[in-house]
Motif scaffolding. Structure first.
Motif, PDB file in Angstrom:
ATOM      1  N   GLY A 137       0.539   6.433  -0.718  1.00 31.22           N
ATOM      2  CA  GLY A 137       0.322   5.550  -1.581  1.00 31.22           C
ATOM      3  C   GLY A 137       1.554   4.917  -2.079  1.00 31.22           C
ATOM      4  N   SER A 138       1.725   4.222  -3.141  1.00 32.74           N
ATOM      5  CA  SER A 138       2.720   3.459  -3.676  1.00 32.74           C
ATOM      6  C   SER A 138       3.646   4.280  -4.773  1.00 32.74           C
ATOM      7  CB  SER A 138       2.580   2.043  -4.059  1.00 32.74           C
ATOM      8  OG  SER A 138       3.629   1.316  -4.594  1.00 32.74           O
ATOM      9  N   THR A 139       4.787   4.182  -4.811  1.00 30.73           N
ATOM     10  CA  THR A 139       5.418   5.100  -5.873  1.00 30.73           C
ATOM     11  C   THR A 139       6.223   4.137  -6.849  1.00 30.73           C
ATOM     12  OG1 THR A 139       5.377   7.119  -4.298  1.00 30.73           O
ATOM     13  CG2 THR A 139       7.055   6.976  -6.259  1.00 30.73           C
ATOM     14  N   TYR A 140       6.321   4.247  -7.894  1.00 28.50           N
ATOM     15  CA  TYR A 140       7.206   3.530  -8.906  1.00 28.50           C
ATOM     16  C   TYR A 140       8.296   4.373  -9.406  1.00 28.50           C
ATOM     17  CZ  TYR A 140       4.275  -0.739  -8.753  1.00 28.50           C
ATOM     18  OH  TYR A 140       3.457  -1.803  -8.360  1.00 28.50           O
ATOM     19  N   LEU A 141       9.464   3.760  -9.312  1.00 29.04           N
ATOM     20  CA  LEU A 141      10.813   4.513  -9.866  1.00 29.04           C
ATOM     21  C   LEU A 141      11.370   3.887 -10.943  1.00 29.04           C
ATOM     22  CD1 LEU A 141      12.695   5.321  -6.531  1.00 29.04           C
ATOM     23  CD2 LEU A 141      10.833   6.796  -7.475  1.00 29.04           C
ATOM     24  N   TYR A 142      11.663   4.330 -12.043  1.00 32.83           N
ATOM     25  CA  TYR A 142      12.434   3.836 -13.136  1.00 32.83           C
ATOM     26  C   TYR A 142      13.774   3.750 -13.027  1.00 32.83           C
ATOM     27  CZ  TYR A 142      13.410   2.486 -18.075  1.00 32.83           C
ATOM     28  OH  TYR A 142      13.914   1.911 -19.253  1.00 32.83           O
ATOM     29  N   GLN A 143      14.388   2.745 -13.428  1.00 31.42           N
ATOM     30  CA  GLN A 143      16.012   2.693 -13.275  1.00 31.42           C
ATOM     31  C   GLN A 143      16.717   3.824 -13.940  1.00 31.42           C
ATOM     32  OE1 GLN A 143      17.044  -1.081 -14.987  1.00 31.42           O
ATOM     33  NE2 GLN A 143      17.873  -0.127 -16.652  1.00 31.42           N
ATOM     34  N   GLY A 144      17.331   4.588 -13.151  1.00 30.35           N
ATOM     35  CA  GLY A 144      18.322   5.487 -13.729  1.00 30.35           C
ATOM     36  C   GLY A 144      17.658   6.969 -13.358  1.00 30.35           C
ATOM     37  N   ILE A 159      -5.081  14.121  -9.358  1.00 28.88           N
ATOM     38  CA  ILE A 159      -4.624  13.809  -7.923  1.00 28.88           C
ATOM     39  C   ILE A 159      -6.230  13.518  -7.344  1.00 28.88           C
ATOM     40  CG2 ILE A 159      -3.882  14.361  -5.560  1.00 28.88           C
ATOM     41  CD1 ILE A 159      -1.614  15.517  -7.288  1.00 28.88           C
ATOM     42  N   ASN A 160      -7.119  14.172  -7.589  1.00 27.82           N
ATOM     43  CA  ASN A 160      -8.347  14.211  -7.104  1.00 27.82           C
ATOM     44  C   ASN A 160      -8.870  13.053  -7.595  1.00 27.82           C
ATOM     45  OD1 ASN A 160      -8.473  16.744  -5.350  1.00 27.82           O
ATOM     46  ND2 ASN A 160      -9.282  17.998  -7.265  1.00 27.82           N
ATOM     47  N   GLU A 161      -8.832  12.800  -8.952  1.00 28.45           N
ATOM     48  CA  GLU A 161      -9.611  11.527  -9.464  1.00 28.45           C
ATOM     49  C   GLU A 161      -9.002  10.406  -8.926  1.00 28.45           C
ATOM     50  OE1 GLU A 161     -10.472   9.657 -14.110  1.00 28.45           O
ATOM     51  OE2 GLU A 161      -9.479  11.564 -13.610  1.00 28.45           O
ATOM     52  N   SER A 162      -7.753  10.422  -8.599  1.00 24.70           N
ATOM     53  CA  SER A 162      -6.898   9.181  -8.154  1.00 24.70           C
ATOM     54  C   SER A 162      -7.308   8.820  -6.771  1.00 24.70           C
ATOM     55  CB  SER A 162      -5.518   9.484  -8.083  1.00 24.70           C
ATOM     56  OG  SER A 162      -4.987   9.701  -9.198  1.00 24.70           O
ATOM     57  N   PHE A 163      -7.471   9.969  -5.813  1.00 22.75           N
ATOM     58  CA  PHE A 163      -7.948   9.370  -4.533  1.00 22.75           C
ATOM     59  C   PHE A 163      -9.306   9.160  -4.412  1.00 22.75           C
ATOM     60  CE2 PHE A 163      -4.118  12.025  -2.798  1.00 22.75           C
ATOM     61  CZ  PHE A 163      -3.727  10.770  -2.428  1.00 22.75           C
ATOM     62  N   GLU A 164     -10.333   9.614  -5.114  1.00 20.28           N
ATOM     63  CA  GLU A 164     -11.703   9.452  -5.359  1.00 20.28           C
ATOM     64  C   GLU A 164     -11.759   8.181  -5.669  1.00 20.28           C
ATOM     65  OE1 GLU A 164     -15.840  11.188  -7.094  1.00 20.28           O
ATOM     66  OE2 GLU A 164     -13.954  12.187  -7.472  1.00 20.28           O
ATOM     67  N   ALA A 165     -11.199   7.407  -6.869  1.00 21.00           N
ATOM     68  CA  ALA A 165     -11.536   6.382  -7.387  1.00 21.00           C
ATOM     69  C   ALA A 165     -10.632   5.102  -6.464  1.00 21.00           C
ATOM     70  CB  ALA A 165     -10.888   6.273  -9.043  1.00 21.00           C
ATOM     71  N   PHE A 166      -9.489   5.275  -6.308  1.00 25.37           N
ATOM     72  CA  PHE A 166      -9.003   4.152  -5.542  1.00 25.37           C
ATOM     73  C   PHE A 166      -9.167   3.920  -4.034  1.00 25.37           C
ATOM     74  CE2 PHE A 166      -5.918   4.995  -9.054  1.00 25.37           C
ATOM     75  CZ  PHE A 166      -6.239   3.724  -9.631  1.00 25.37           C
ATOM     76  N   ASP A 167      -9.627   5.137  -3.316  1.00 17.45           N
ATOM     77  CA  ASP A 167     -10.216   5.045  -2.023  1.00 17.45           C
ATOM     78  C   ASP A 167     -11.471   4.423  -1.940  1.00 17.45           C
ATOM     79  OD1 ASP A 167      -7.814   6.079  -1.120  1.00 17.45           O
ATOM     80  OD2 ASP A 167      -8.461   8.168  -0.170  1.00 17.45           O
ATOM     81  N   GLY A 168     -12.277   4.670  -2.999  1.00 14.87           N
ATOM     82  CA  GLY A 168     -13.651   4.315  -3.150  1.00 14.87           C
ATOM     83  C   GLY A 168     -13.606   2.746  -3.180  1.00 14.87           C
ATOM     84  N   VAL A 169     -12.402   1.924  -3.412  1.00 12.82           N
ATOM     85  CA  VAL A 169     -12.591   0.568  -3.410  1.00 12.82           C
ATOM     86  C   VAL A 169     -11.434   0.050  -2.553  1.00 12.82           C
ATOM     87  CG1 VAL A 169     -13.596   0.225  -5.830  1.00 12.82           C
ATOM     88  CG2 VAL A 169     -10.878   0.520  -5.589  1.00 12.82           C
ATOM     89  N   GLY A 170     -10.993   0.925  -1.613  1.00 10.57           N
ATOM     90  CA  GLY A 170     -10.013   0.355  -0.718  1.00 10.57           C
ATOM     91  C   GLY A 170      -8.765   0.094  -1.370  1.00 10.57           C
ATOM     92  N   ALA A 171      -8.256   0.587  -2.401  1.00  9.88           N
ATOM     93  CA  ALA A 171      -6.926   0.412  -2.934  1.00  9.88           C
ATOM     94  C   ALA A 171      -6.308   1.546  -2.738  1.00  9.88           C
ATOM     95  CB  ALA A 171      -7.044   0.133  -4.455  1.00  9.88           C
ATOM     96  N   ARG A 193       0.757  -1.274  -0.091  1.00 11.00           N
ATOM     97  CA  ARG A 193      -0.125   0.058  -0.099  1.00 11.00           C
ATOM     98  C   ARG A 193       0.872   1.049   0.059  1.00 11.00           C
ATOM     99  NH1 ARG A 193      -5.220  -0.528   0.573  1.00 11.00           N
ATOM    100  NH2 ARG A 193      -6.048  -2.583   1.127  1.00 11.00           N
ATOM    101  N   SER A 194       2.080   1.269   0.301  1.00 11.04           N
ATOM    102  CA  SER A 194       2.975   2.209   0.549  1.00 11.04           C
ATOM    103  C   SER A 194       4.307   2.193   0.044  1.00 11.04           C
ATOM    104  CB  SER A 194       3.127   2.788   2.098  1.00 11.04           C
ATOM    105  OG  SER A 194       3.488   1.735   2.750  1.00 11.04           O
ATOM    106  N   ALA A 195       4.636   1.141  -0.698  1.00  7.82           N
ATOM    107  CA  ALA A 195       5.864   0.711  -1.017  1.00  7.82           C
ATOM    108  C   ALA A 195       6.380   1.575  -2.147  1.00  7.82           C
ATOM    109  CB  ALA A 195       5.917  -0.645  -1.519  1.00  7.82           C
ATOM    110  N   VAL A 196       7.789   1.831  -2.187  1.00  5.46           N
ATOM    111  CA  VAL A 196       8.419   2.188  -3.246  1.00  5.46           C
ATOM    112  C   VAL A 196       9.123   1.103  -4.234  1.00  5.46           C
ATOM    113  CG1 VAL A 196      10.313   3.920  -4.112  1.00  5.46           C
ATOM    114  CG2 VAL A 196       8.921   4.602  -2.055  1.00  5.46           C
TER     115      VAL A 196
END
Length: 563
Positions: free
Chosen positions: A394-401, A323-335, A21-24
Motif C-alpha cells: 500500500g501507500s505509506t506516509y512519513l512525517y518530516q523528522g 490491519i484486517n479491517e484496512s485490507f477488507e475495507a479498501f480492497d473491497g473498493v479497489g483502493a 497505490r504504493s508510494a512513500v
C-alpha cells in the motif's frame, strides 16, 4: 491470547499499477522544514535547497502542508487566497522553482487544499460581512439568526473542534449585534456553504490553477466536514460526542453527509483529465473503515488516510484487527490501504511509544508539567514500528523528522505556543506545537541546528535536538536515518509496496505479530522474551548489527527472506 488467523485478511499483489497505490509520501511542514532567508520561518526556497536530501532518503512524493496566503491563525489552514503563496514562504515563482527541482529529482508534489473553511480575511468572507442578510455574498458561508428572544443564543448546539461554540456573532455596521456564522474550527475559519454551486465553481477553478502549474495532486483537508445537514439542526448527542461523532451511530449533522460525494466525483474527473496520474488523498476521519471506503470508490478520492491504523495502540491484538479491517475495507473498493504513524496533528510516534500518560487523544500534546516519556524506549519502539509498517503493501506516509527519530518537544513553554487549541481551552489542552518544531539539519550550526544560518526559529528547538541532527546520522551505521534509507531502498527493490499480504500464524500471538509479503517474513516482538526465528536471510532489522542466526529480542522488527 490467541488471535484467529483463519479470519485474517489476505491481500493479493498488484505490480505495475499507478504510482499512488504504493508510494512513500513525505509530509513537509513548510514553516518548520528549512529556512533560506533566516527569519525563523521555513520557506519554499528552503524546501528547494533540501530536496536532494529527500530524494536520497528514497521517497516517491512530497506533500506540502499549507503555504498559501493566510493570516496564519491556524498555521496556514486559514486560507485567505487559494491561488497565491503567503509572503512568509516566498512567491509563486519560488513555488515553481521548487516544483521544477522536485520533478528533476523524480519526486512528485502534492499540495494541501483546505475546502471546508476559509480565513475570515478571505475576500469572500469580507464581502459577506459587508453585505446584507440573505445576500449572494453571505450564501458562500453559513450565516444564521441566533436563537432566543433577541437572537443572543447560537443557532444550534454545535461545538468547535478547537473548543468552545462553533458559532460567532457578527456586528452590524451600525454597531448592533448581527447574524451568527458557523466555524467547526477556530472563529477565524468560517465554514463554506457547499450547497452553493458558486462555491463548487470557485474550487474547481482553484484545482485547475494548481494542476496547470504542474502539481501532481492534492491532500484534501477535512473533506468529511464540507457537507452540512439541511437546516443545520442540533447535534442530537452533543453531550457524549462533543464536537465529534460516535462510531457506529447515526452521522451528526456536520459530518459525513452524502452531499459531499458528487463534489469529489467532479474533482476526480478534473484530475483524470490531466496527464501523469494526478492523485487526490482525503483527510477523511471516518470510522469504521467500511464507511471510509465510500470516500475512495473508483470515481472519488484515490486514497484516504487510515485513521484506524494511526489511532491504534501498539499492541498485537489492536494492530491485528486494524490491519484486517484496512485490507477488507479498501480492497473491497479497489483502493490502496495507507499507513502512517505520525503527522503534524499528533504526538510524534517516537514519543508516544515511550509511554504517554493521561492523554485523551494523541493530538492533545504533552507539556512540561506532564509525565515525561522514556526517550530511549520510545525511539527503540518507533524504529521497529516504522520497519513493521514499511513492509506492508500500500501507500505509506512519513512525517518530516521521523527519519531522524525526532521526539516531541514535550517541555515547550506556554509563551511560545501558537496552536489555537491552547488558547480556546485556556491551556487545558497544550495543542500540537510540540510536533511542529523546526528540523535540526546540522548539529551546532546556530541555535536552530542548521534550520537556518541565524538561529532564529518560530518555535524553539529543545536542546536534545542537536543529538538528532541529520549531519550526525548521515552515513552512520545504525542511525535512524540510515535505517530509513535502507528500509525504503529495500522496500522499493523488493516491490513490497505492490506486494501481497498474509498473516504468519506462527507469529500471531499476545507477544508477537508477523506477516508475509511475498517471500519476506516481517515479525515484531511485543513481549519480553526472545523469539526464535526460522532460517533465512535478514533483509532489514530495527536493531543494528543483526544479520542472521539470532533470536528476535523485545521491541525488535525484522524482515526475513525465507528461502
Amino acid at each position: 491470547m490467541t488471535l484467529d488467523t483463519t479470519v485474517g485478511a489476505r491481500h493479493l499483489a498488484r505490480y505495475g499499477q499507478e504510482w499512488w497505490r504504493s508510494a512513500v509520501i513525505y509530509q513537509v511542514y513548510p514553516r518548520s522544514f528549512a529556512d533560506a532567508n533566516g527569519d525563523g520561518m521555513g520557506d519554499l526556497p528552503g524546501i528547494t535547497s533540501r530536496l536532494g536530501s529527500l530524494a536520497a532518503l528514497g521517497i516517491d512524493a512530497v506533500w506540502l502542508s499549507p503555504f498559501m496566503r493566510s493570516p496564519q491563525k491556524d498555521a496556514g489552514y486559514d486560507v485567505s487566497d487559494y491561488c497565491d503563496v503567503d509572503p512568509l514562504f516566498g512567491t509563486l515563482a519560488d513555488f515553481d522553482d521548487m516544483l521544477t527541482r522536485a520533478h528533476e529529482l523524480g519526486l512528485r508534489v502534492l499540495v494541501d487544499l483546505v475546502p471546508n473553511h476559509t480565513s475570515d480575511q478571505h475576500r469572500w468572507f469580507q464581502a459577506a460581512l459587508a453585505s446584507e442578510e440573505g445576500s449572494p455574498e453571505r450564501a458562500f458561508y453559513h450565516f444564521k439568526d441566533g436563537r432566543g428572544a433577541s437572537g443572543d443564543l447560537p443557532p444550534n448546539n454545535w461545538v468547535s473542534m478547537f473548543g468552545g461554540p462553533a458559532w460567532t456573532r457578527t456586528t452590524n455596521p451600525d454597531g448592533t449585534p448581527g447574524q451568527w456564522y458557523c466555524h467547526l474550527f477556530d472563529s477565524s475559519q468560517p465554514d463554506l456553504n457547499w450547497e452553493n454551486p458558486k462555491v463548487e465553481e470557485a474550487f474547481e477553478a482553484i484545482l485547475r490553477f494548481w494542476l496547470d502549474r504542474g502539481v501532481d495532486g492534492f491532500r484534501v483537508d477535512q473533506p468529511h466536514a464540507m457537507g452540512k445537514a439541511e437546516g443545520l439542526p442540533d447535534h442530537p448527542d452533543v453531550e457524549r460526542a462533543g464536537a465529534g461523532f460516535i462510531e457506529g451511530e447515526a452521522s451528526p449533522p456536520m459530518w459525513f453527509q452524502d452531499s459531499v460525494h458528487p463534489i469529489f466525483r467532479k474533482w476526480r474527473k478534473i484530475l483524470d483529465s490531466y496527464p501523469g496520474e494526478r492523485a487526490m488523498c482525503g483527510e477523511a476521519y471516518v470510522l469504521p473503515l467500511s464507511f471510509m471506503a465510500l470516500w475512495v470508490r473508483p470515481d472519488e478520492f484515490h486514497q484516504t488516510f487510515n485513521f484506524r491504523f494511526l489511532d491504534s495502540e501498539w499492541k498485537p491484538e489492536i494492530l491485528f484487527n486494524s490491519i484486517n479491517e484496512s485490507f477488507e475495507a479498501f480492497d473491497g473498493v479497489g483502493a490502496p490501504s495507507t499507513w502512517v504513524l505520525s503527522n503534524h496533528d499528533i504526538i510524534r510516534h517516537a514519543t508516544r511509544m515511550g509511554g504517554v500518560q493521561g492523554r485523551p487523544t494523541a493530538s492533545d500534546g504533552i507539556g512540561p508539567n506532564d509525565p515525561q516519556p522514556d526517550r530511549e524506549l520510545g525511539l527503540r519502539r518507533a524504529r521497529a514500528a516504522t520497519l513493521f509498517v514499511l513492509g506492508l503493501p500500500g501507500s505509506t506516509y512519513l512525517y518530516q523528522g521521523e527519519e531522524l527519530g525526532l521526539p516531541e518537544h514535550t517541555t515547550l513553554a506556554d509563551e511560545f505556543r501558537q496552536d489555537p487549541t491552547f488558547y480556546r481551552t485556556s491551556g487545558k489542552r497544550v495543542g500540537r506545537d510540540g510536533c511542529r518544531v523546526p528540523l535540526p539539519w546540522e548539529s551546532g550550526l546556530g541555535a536552530a541546528n542548521g534550520f537556518n544560518r541565524t538561529g532564529q526559529a518560530w518555535l524553539p528547538q529543545p536542546e536534545i535536538y542537536a543529538e538528532y541532527a541529520r549531519d550526525r546520522q548521515e552515513g552512520v551505521a545504525g542511525s535512524t536515518l540510515e535505517l530509513y534509507k535502507h528500509g525504503l531502498a529495500t522496500r522499493r527493490r523488493l516491490g513490497l509496496g505492490e506486494g501481497s499480504f498474509d498473516w504468519a500464524p506462527e507469529f500471531v500471538s499476545e507477544n508477537s505479530l508477523g506477516y508475509r509479503n511475498g517471500d519476506i517474513l516481517v515479525v515484531h516482538n511485543f513481549g519480553h522474551e526472545p523469539i526464535a526465528l526460522p532460517a533465512g536471510e535478514i533483509s532489514a532489522s530495527s536493531l543494528h548489527g543483526m544479520t542472521s542466526g539470532h533470536d528476535l529480542v523485545a521491541d525488535q522488527t525484522v524482515w526475513l527472506r525465507i528461502s
